[in-house]
Design an enzyme around this catalytic site. Structure first.
Site, PDB file in Angstrom:
ATOM      1  N   LYS A 181      -3.873  -3.724 -14.894  1.00  0.00           N
ATOM      2  CA  LYS A 181      -2.452  -3.846 -14.109  1.00  0.00           C
ATOM      3  C   LYS A 181      -1.538  -3.953 -15.114  1.00  0.00           C
ATOM      4  O   LYS A 181      -1.525  -4.732 -16.090  1.00  0.00           O
ATOM      5  CB  LYS A 181      -2.658  -5.052 -12.889  1.00  0.00           C
ATOM      6  CG  LYS A 181      -1.811  -4.680 -11.943  1.00  0.00           C
ATOM      7  CD  LYS A 181      -2.302  -3.855 -10.885  1.00  0.00           C
ATOM      8  CE  LYS A 181      -1.201  -3.424  -9.746  1.00  0.00           C
ATOM      9  NZ  LYS A 181      -1.758  -2.690  -8.748  1.00  0.00           N
ATOM     10  N   ASP A 210       2.926   1.221  -7.959  1.00  0.00           N
ATOM     11  CA  ASP A 210       2.335   0.022  -7.235  1.00  0.00           C
ATOM     12  C   ASP A 210       3.817  -0.127  -6.828  1.00  0.00           C
ATOM     13  O   ASP A 210       4.624   0.659  -6.723  1.00  0.00           O
ATOM     14  CB  ASP A 210       1.840  -0.933  -8.061  1.00  0.00           C
ATOM     15  CG  ASP A 210       1.378  -2.320  -7.115  1.00  0.00           C
ATOM     16  OD1 ASP A 210       0.369  -2.276  -6.467  1.00  0.00           O
ATOM     17  OD2 ASP A 210       1.994  -3.242  -7.075  1.00  0.00           O
TER      18      ASP A 210
HETATM   19  P1  NDP Z   1       5.966  -0.044  -1.983  1.00  0.00           P
HETATM   20  O1  NDP Z   1       6.925  -0.542  -3.049  1.00  0.00           O
HETATM   21  O2  NDP Z   1       6.254   1.117  -1.519  1.00  0.00           O
HETATM   22  O3  NDP Z   1       6.421  -1.015  -0.669  1.00  0.00           O
HETATM   23  C1  NDP Z   1       6.423  -2.349  -0.673  1.00  0.00           C
HETATM   24  C2  NDP Z   1       6.815  -2.784   0.742  1.00  0.00           C
HETATM   25  O4  NDP Z   1       6.760  -4.251   0.759  1.00  0.00           O
HETATM   26  C3  NDP Z   1       8.497  -2.711   1.121  1.00  0.00           C
HETATM   27  O5  NDP Z   1       8.532  -2.732   2.509  1.00  0.00           O
HETATM   28  C4  NDP Z   1       8.921  -3.912   0.491  1.00  0.00           C
HETATM   29  O6  NDP Z   1      10.259  -4.346   1.216  1.00  0.00           O
HETATM   30  C5  NDP Z   1       7.991  -5.080   0.727  1.00  0.00           C
HETATM   31  N1  NDP Z   1       7.895  -6.060  -0.167  1.00  0.00           N
HETATM   32  C6  NDP Z   1       7.899  -6.029  -1.545  1.00  0.00           C
HETATM   33  N2  NDP Z   1       7.698  -7.485  -1.698  1.00  0.00           N
HETATM   34  C7  NDP Z   1       7.936  -8.318  -0.849  1.00  0.00           C
HETATM   35  C8  NDP Z   1       7.910  -9.581  -0.465  1.00  0.00           C
HETATM   36  N3  NDP Z   1       8.239 -10.390  -1.459  1.00  0.00           N
HETATM   37  N4  NDP Z   1       8.131 -10.124   0.840  1.00  0.00           N
HETATM   38  C9  NDP Z   1       8.045  -9.176   1.681  1.00  0.00           C
HETATM   39  N5  NDP Z   1       7.886  -8.001   1.624  1.00  0.00           N
HETATM   40  C10 NDP Z   1       7.941  -7.412   0.396  1.00  0.00           C
HETATM   41  O7  NDP Z   1       4.736  -0.682  -2.326  1.00  0.00           O
HETATM   42  P2  NDP Z   1       3.293  -0.230  -1.615  1.00  0.00           P
HETATM   43  O8  NDP Z   1       3.415   0.401  -0.440  1.00  0.00           O
HETATM   44  O9  NDP Z   1       2.531   0.575  -2.825  1.00  0.00           O
HETATM   45  O10 NDP Z   1       2.340  -1.451  -2.068  1.00  0.00           O
HETATM   46  C11 NDP Z   1       2.206  -2.587  -0.955  1.00  0.00           C
HETATM   47  C12 NDP Z   1       1.033  -3.412  -1.246  1.00  0.00           C
HETATM   48  O11 NDP Z   1      -0.134  -2.625  -1.203  1.00  0.00           O
HETATM   49  C13 NDP Z   1       1.050  -4.055  -2.762  1.00  0.00           C
HETATM   50  O12 NDP Z   1       0.464  -5.454  -2.523  1.00  0.00           O
HETATM   51  C14 NDP Z   1       0.454  -3.289  -3.602  1.00  0.00           C
HETATM   52  O13 NDP Z   1      -0.188  -3.929  -4.775  1.00  0.00           O
HETATM   53  C15 NDP Z   1      -0.749  -2.702  -2.570  1.00  0.00           C
HETATM   54  N6  NDP Z   1      -1.528  -1.582  -2.970  1.00  0.00           N
HETATM   55  C16 NDP Z   1      -0.798  -0.503  -3.043  1.00  0.00           C
HETATM   56  C17 NDP Z   1      -1.461   0.864  -3.666  1.00  0.00           C
HETATM   57  C18 NDP Z   1      -0.813   2.123  -3.544  1.00  0.00           C
HETATM   58  O14 NDP Z   1      -1.489   3.059  -3.788  1.00  0.00           O
HETATM   59  N7  NDP Z   1       0.599   2.012  -3.529  1.00  0.00           N
HETATM   60  C19 NDP Z   1      -3.045   0.781  -3.787  1.00  0.00           C
HETATM   61  C20 NDP Z   1      -3.623  -0.546  -3.405  1.00  0.00           C
HETATM   62  C21 NDP Z   1      -2.743  -1.751  -2.978  1.00  0.00           C
HETATM   63  P3  NDP Z   1      11.538  -3.791   0.349  1.00  0.00           P
HETATM   64  O15 NDP Z   1      11.686  -2.159   0.593  1.00  0.00           O
HETATM   65  O16 NDP Z   1      12.756  -4.604   0.942  1.00  0.00           O
HETATM   66  O17 NDP Z   1      11.457  -3.996  -1.213  1.00  0.00           O
END
Ligand code: NDP
Length: 462
Positions: free
Chosen positions: A116, A156
């Site tokens: 990572k 991510d």
């Molecule tokens: P994105 O950046 O596309 O979206 C993240 C979302 O979570 C946004 O809505 C963001 O809000 C919100 N968010 C981020 N940080 C916080 C926080 N501290 N408190 C509350 N809300 C928060 O990321 P992903 O959708 O790709 O990832 C989401 C999760 O899934 C993560 O934990 C990631 O590690 C996990 N994941 C992702 C994968 C992938 O393929 N993308 C694979 C496996 C796991 P805002 O828009 O306001 O920033």
């Protein structure tokens, strides 16, 4: 240096303790005591690279960020895991994510090690040119440490196809080679179909197996009310798949607040989810949409809140899909009180240890209809990295599979992931009469034993 002299790494220690406690509470170490040594060895990264990223903002100022790559474990294949660009990024968070990634990648059945990386760079409020200059500078250093057979990063939080494109371009310029060194690429230049959708779709496919197994095949997503947090890549595609399978999506959120269906009937529509996706491309907040007439007549927006304690009416399924530690013990209790029977993490380590304890306590005993199924991120969200693995396979053989072919493979991988966790739990986790098997313990043990055995073959421990 002894472990006592190491700096505190709260998120990594939490992830380590969560895995270690499930191994300890199973019969694994009674049957295979030598695996305790493997646990010690696997919990130290093979390599950590930390570097300076200097870039120029639009006003000509020098900006400085920290860049990282944790190359945690390469027993099963090249290091594989995403890059996170978020101001909260530090070594503890990347070590927790890399540690989880080792076992998740093992559960996909594909040959991928765990890694990572990322930066404390905040993409919010930056122009496209600033993001490009940052990505170019970041990859100028990272390219010395990665390669298609060494380490293959992906996206991510904060890293979408746009950032992957800028980084891929810089890698190609410096190394003078077109190779599948990053996944999540654009579809015209080596990206796999279904990769953007894979994590969200995969979570829903996994939960579909939970529901069918729990109901003896009588129930499905049809008619289920599904609470989702986040509104990024994972949340959007999970929501769309839930709706396609006949379920209702009753909440989404972002880092500033939660958007929740006001009444007890209805669902977000695909059009509303697409509107949210469009503003997220511009890195805007859902509060902007929440104040429009169309949204405010249907949804309530609660600033600074997560969805779990604010839902109106029943919840059947909860899919935390934003970030780590986004379900507390109290919120876990509130979900159960709302009727929720299935919790599966789209996010990595979405639940605090207290929340996991609440969920796991509710699988014990003859609790009949209220028994809880909880799936950890390393099993439920493995679909993203699985399709990244399929992207690597397509790049190596210079072929492109159809959406249907990738989706079919994704479905099989998620089914195997569920069945593997379930079977391993039955084999190793003592469970009271009438209780449900522990998917968290089963998935941890299945992933860990696969990696530990490969490490032993390589002479990493003995
Ligand atoms: P994105 O950046 O596309 O979206 C993240 C979302 O979570 C946004 O809505 C963001 O809000 C919100 N968010 C981020 N940080 C916080 C926080 N501290 N408190 C509350 N809300 C928060 O990321 P992903 O959708 O790709 O990832 C989401 C999760 O899934 C993560 O934990 C990631 O590690 C996990 N994941 C992702 C994968 C992938 O393929 N993308 C694979 C496996 C796991 P805002 O828009 O306001 O920033």
């Amino acid at each position: 240096m002894t472990a006592q002299n190491l700096p505190s790494e709260p998120e990594f220690e939490q992830a380590y303790k969560e895995l270690a406690s499930t191994l300890e509470n199973s019969t694994l170490f009674q049957k295979k005591p030598e695996f305790r040594k493997a646990l010690q060895v696997v919990s130290v990264p093979e390599r950590v690279v930390q570097f300076r990223v200097v870039w120029e903002d639009d006003k000509g100022n020098v900006q400085i960020n920290r860049g990282f790559r944790v190359q945690f474990n390469s027993a099963l294949g090249p290091y594989k895991g995403g890059l996170r660009f978020h101001p909260s990024v530090n070594l503890s968070i990347l070590k927790f994510l890399g540690f989880e990634q080792i076992f998740k990648n093992a559960l996909t059945g594909l040959n991928m090690g765990g890694g990572k990386g990322g930066s404390d760079f905040d993409p919010k409020g930056k122009s496209d040119n600033e993001i490009r200059r940052f990505c170019v500078s970041f990859m100028t250093e990272l390219c010395k440490h990665i390669g298609q057979d060494t380490d293959v990063p992906a996206g991510d939080i904060g890293v979408t196809g746009r950032e992957v494109g800028f980084m891929f371009g810089q890698y190609k310029k410096i190394r003078n080679e077109w190779v599948g060194v990053l996944t999540g690429k654009g579809q015209s230049w080596g990206g796999s179909l279904i990769r953007p959708e894979a994590t969200g779709y995969g979570v829903v496919y996994y939960v579909d197996h939970m529901i069918k197994y729990a109901s003896g095949g009588k129930e499905s997503f049809a008619g289920k009310r599904v609470a989702i947090s986040g509104s990024g890549n994972v949340a959007q595609y999970a929501a769309l798949k839930v709706i396609e399978l006949g379920g209702s999506v009753i909440s989404l959120s972002d880092s500033q607040g939660a958007l929740i269906l006001s009444g007890e009937e209805g669902s977000f529509t695909p059009e509303e989810i697409n509107q949210i996706a469009a503003i997220k491309v511009e890195r805007k907040q859902i509060s902007e949409l929440a104040s429009t007439a169309a949204f405010s007549s249907k949804f309530k927006y609660i600033a600074g809140a997560r969805p779990w304690t604010n839902i109106t009416g029943r919840v059947d399924v909860a899919l935390p899909s934003a970030t780590q530690n986004e379900v507390s013990g109290e919120e876990a209790k509130a979900l159960i009180a709302s009727g929720c029977k299935f919790i599966a993490e789209g996010s990595n380590m979405g639940s605090t240890q207290e929340a996991i304890d609440v969920f796991e306590a509710h699988r014990e005993g003859n609790q009949g209809a209220t028994a809880i199924w909880y799936a950890p991120g390393k099993a439920a969200n493995a679909g993203g990295v699985a399709v990244s693995g399929l992207e690597m396979a397509q790049n190596s053989s210079r072929v492109t599979w159809t959406s249907e072919e990738v989706d079919t493979r994704l479905k099989h991988i998620m089914e195997d992931c569920f069945n593997n966790g379930l079977a391993t739990a039955k084999e190793y986790v003592p469970t009271a009469e009438g209780s449900l098997p522990s998917l968290v313990a089963g998935s941890n043990i299945a992933g860990f034993t696969k990696v530990a055995e490969a490490m032993k073959d390589h002479g990493d421990w003995w």
